[in-house]
Design a protein around this motif. Sequence first.
Motif, PDB file in Angstrom:
ATOM      1  N   ALA A 269       0.830  -1.206   0.000  1.00  0.00           N
ATOM      2  CA  ALA A 269       0.000   0.000   0.000  1.00  0.00           C
ATOM      3  C   ALA A 269       0.867   1.259   0.000  1.00  0.00           C
ATOM      4  O   ALA A 269       2.012   1.229   0.428  1.00  0.00           O
ATOM      5  CB  ALA A 269      -0.910   0.005   1.222  1.00  0.00           C
ATOM      6  N   MET A 270       0.298   2.341  -0.471  1.00  0.00           N
ATOM      7  CA  MET A 270       0.990   3.626  -0.423  1.00  0.00           C
ATOM      8  C   MET A 270       1.134   4.062   1.042  1.00  0.00           C
ATOM      9  O   MET A 270       0.268   3.782   1.864  1.00  0.00           O
ATOM     10  CB  MET A 270       0.200   4.687  -1.189  1.00  0.00           C
ATOM     11  CG  MET A 270       0.047   4.381  -2.660  1.00  0.00           C
ATOM     12  SD  MET A 270      -0.485   5.814  -3.612  1.00  0.00           S
ATOM     13  CE  MET A 270      -2.193   5.980  -3.094  1.00  0.00           C
ATOM     14  N   ASN A 271       2.228   4.724   1.344  1.00  0.00           N
ATOM     15  CA  ASN A 271       2.461   5.252   2.685  1.00  0.00           C
ATOM     16  C   ASN A 271       2.973   6.675   2.503  1.00  0.00           C
ATOM     17  O   ASN A 271       4.091   6.886   2.049  1.00  0.00           O
ATOM     18  CB  ASN A 271       3.480   4.378   3.420  1.00  0.00           C
ATOM     19  CG  ASN A 271       3.594   4.720   4.885  1.00  0.00           C
ATOM     20  OD1 ASN A 271       2.971   5.680   5.367  1.00  0.00           O
ATOM     21  ND2 ASN A 271       4.385   3.961   5.613  1.00  0.00           N
ATOM     22  N   HIS A 272       2.116   7.650   2.842  1.00  0.00           N
ATOM     23  CA  HIS A 272       2.442   9.031   2.500  1.00  0.00           C
ATOM     24  C   HIS A 272       3.117   9.795   3.631  1.00  0.00           C
ATOM     25  O   HIS A 272       2.723   9.676   4.785  1.00  0.00           O
ATOM     26  CB  HIS A 272       1.172   9.775   2.081  1.00  0.00           C
ATOM     27  CG  HIS A 272       0.552   9.186   0.855  1.00  0.00           C
ATOM     28  ND1 HIS A 272      -0.708   8.644   0.861  1.00  0.00           N
ATOM     29  CD2 HIS A 272       1.033   9.030  -0.399  1.00  0.00           C
ATOM     30  CE1 HIS A 272      -0.978   8.186  -0.361  1.00  0.00           C
ATOM     31  NE2 HIS A 272       0.061   8.404  -1.135  1.00  0.00           N
ATOM     32  N   ALA A 273       4.121  10.563   3.256  1.00  0.00           N
ATOM     33  CA  ALA A 273       4.701  11.563   4.140  1.00  0.00           C
ATOM     34  C   ALA A 273       3.919  12.841   3.852  1.00  0.00           C
ATOM     35  O   ALA A 273       4.063  13.438   2.789  1.00  0.00           O
ATOM     36  CB  ALA A 273       6.182  11.745   3.842  1.00  0.00           C
TER      37      ALA A 273
ATOM     38  N   THR B 142       2.381  17.775  -6.037  1.00  0.00           N
ATOM     39  CA  THR B 142       1.506  16.620  -6.288  1.00  0.00           C
ATOM     40  C   THR B 142       2.111  15.371  -5.648  1.00  0.00           C
ATOM     41  O   THR B 142       3.292  15.349  -5.296  1.00  0.00           O
ATOM     42  CB  THR B 142       1.334  16.363  -7.801  1.00  0.00           C
ATOM     43  OG1 THR B 142       2.629  16.175  -8.387  1.00  0.00           O
ATOM     44  CG2 THR B 142       0.637  17.534  -8.479  1.00  0.00           C
ATOM     45  N   MET B 143       1.291  14.340  -5.518  1.00  0.00           N
ATOM     46  CA  MET B 143       1.742  13.083  -4.909  1.00  0.00           C
ATOM     47  C   MET B 143       2.914  12.514  -5.706  1.00  0.00           C
ATOM     48  O   MET B 143       2.817  12.289  -6.899  1.00  0.00           O
ATOM     49  CB  MET B 143       0.598  12.078  -4.877  1.00  0.00           C
ATOM     50  CG  MET B 143       0.973  10.754  -4.256  1.00  0.00           C
ATOM     51  SD  MET B 143      -0.460   9.716  -3.919  1.00  0.00           S
ATOM     52  CE  MET B 143      -1.027   9.354  -5.568  1.00  0.00           C
ATOM     53  N   THR B 144       4.030  12.300  -5.021  1.00  0.00           N
ATOM     54  CA  THR B 144       5.230  11.823  -5.702  1.00  0.00           C
ATOM     55  C   THR B 144       5.834  10.639  -4.944  1.00  0.00           C
ATOM     56  O   THR B 144       6.271  10.781  -3.802  1.00  0.00           O
ATOM     57  CB  THR B 144       6.286  12.949  -5.820  1.00  0.00           C
ATOM     58  OG1 THR B 144       5.668  14.111  -6.379  1.00  0.00           O
ATOM     59  CG2 THR B 144       7.449  12.522  -6.697  1.00  0.00           C
ATOM     60  N   HIS B 145       5.865   9.509  -5.614  1.00  0.00           N
ATOM     61  CA  HIS B 145       6.474   8.296  -5.055  1.00  0.00           C
ATOM     62  C   HIS B 145       7.798   8.042  -5.771  1.00  0.00           C
ATOM     63  O   HIS B 145       7.801   7.574  -6.909  1.00  0.00           O
ATOM     64  CB  HIS B 145       5.556   7.086  -5.260  1.00  0.00           C
ATOM     65  CG  HIS B 145       4.333   7.098  -4.401  1.00  0.00           C
ATOM     66  ND1 HIS B 145       4.214   6.351  -3.259  1.00  0.00           N
ATOM     67  CD2 HIS B 145       3.161   7.778  -4.527  1.00  0.00           C
ATOM     68  CE1 HIS B 145       3.030   6.564  -2.707  1.00  0.00           C
ATOM     69  NE2 HIS B 145       2.362   7.430  -3.456  1.00  0.00           N
ATOM     70  N   HIS B 146       8.902   8.368  -5.122  1.00  0.00           N
ATOM     71  CA  HIS B 146      10.206   8.084  -5.719  1.00  0.00           C
ATOM     72  C   HIS B 146      10.569   6.614  -5.504  1.00  0.00           C
ATOM     73  O   HIS B 146      10.039   5.950  -4.617  1.00  0.00           O
ATOM     74  CB  HIS B 146      11.287   8.973  -5.098  1.00  0.00           C
ATOM     75  CG  HIS B 146      11.181  10.419  -5.503  1.00  0.00           C
ATOM     76  ND1 HIS B 146      11.015  10.812  -6.805  1.00  0.00           N
ATOM     77  CD2 HIS B 146      11.211  11.566  -4.763  1.00  0.00           C
ATOM     78  CE1 HIS B 146      10.968  12.130  -6.869  1.00  0.00           C
ATOM     79  NE2 HIS B 146      11.064  12.615  -5.648  1.00  0.00           N
TER      80      HIS B 146
END
Length: 208
Positions: A31-35, A141-145
Amino acid sequence: MTRIISLTAFTVVTALASTAHAQVWPQTFGAMNHALIDLNGSNEIELHLETPAPLEMMNFGESHNSPADVLDGKYYNDQYGWLANGAFAPPVGGGIWIRLVDATPGLEFYSGGMRPMKANHSYAPLFGTDGTPDIWQWGGTMTHHWVTAPTLGDYEATFEVYVGDVSTGAPLTGYTGDQLTLAWSAVPEPSAAALLCIGLPVVLRRRR
Ligand SMILES: [Cu+2]
């Protein structure tokens, strides 16, 4: 009739050819885990992580097509994402910058974005990887590196999010940044482990 058969044969050949040249992008697992990033009324950045637990990095042994081939042979994960915690705007002339403060040796960072858009990510190194600057401007915007590790083990990286000059990244006076530590654990790929468990009884049975 002949025409139908030849058309079917053509379809099968085409399907086989496209399989052979199939594009291999890195896997997005978990799952996504947001900072979550916020700028409060006192000009202070506030960070909080949705789920403060280490995330698993995995190496599936796949050869990715360019430019994602920078992840080849590495354990990787893209579950952490930078995301706005509600709406806010940086001051005129300012931007939100993220600086890598410290990281476990071996950890590398590659540019991502929205997870379903992985075919369009640049996979360009950042946060000090391959001599890049240690700062990166978050676009809001949402950024997943993509984060990678060379071997099994535990990894950590501490980031500071601050308000800086929109073009240079130099911190703006009157604003306070905040820090956050992200953690990963590079683990064996689950299907490989499962195959070992399933394969073992079969081997034992055959030896009898
Ligand atoms: Cu996300």
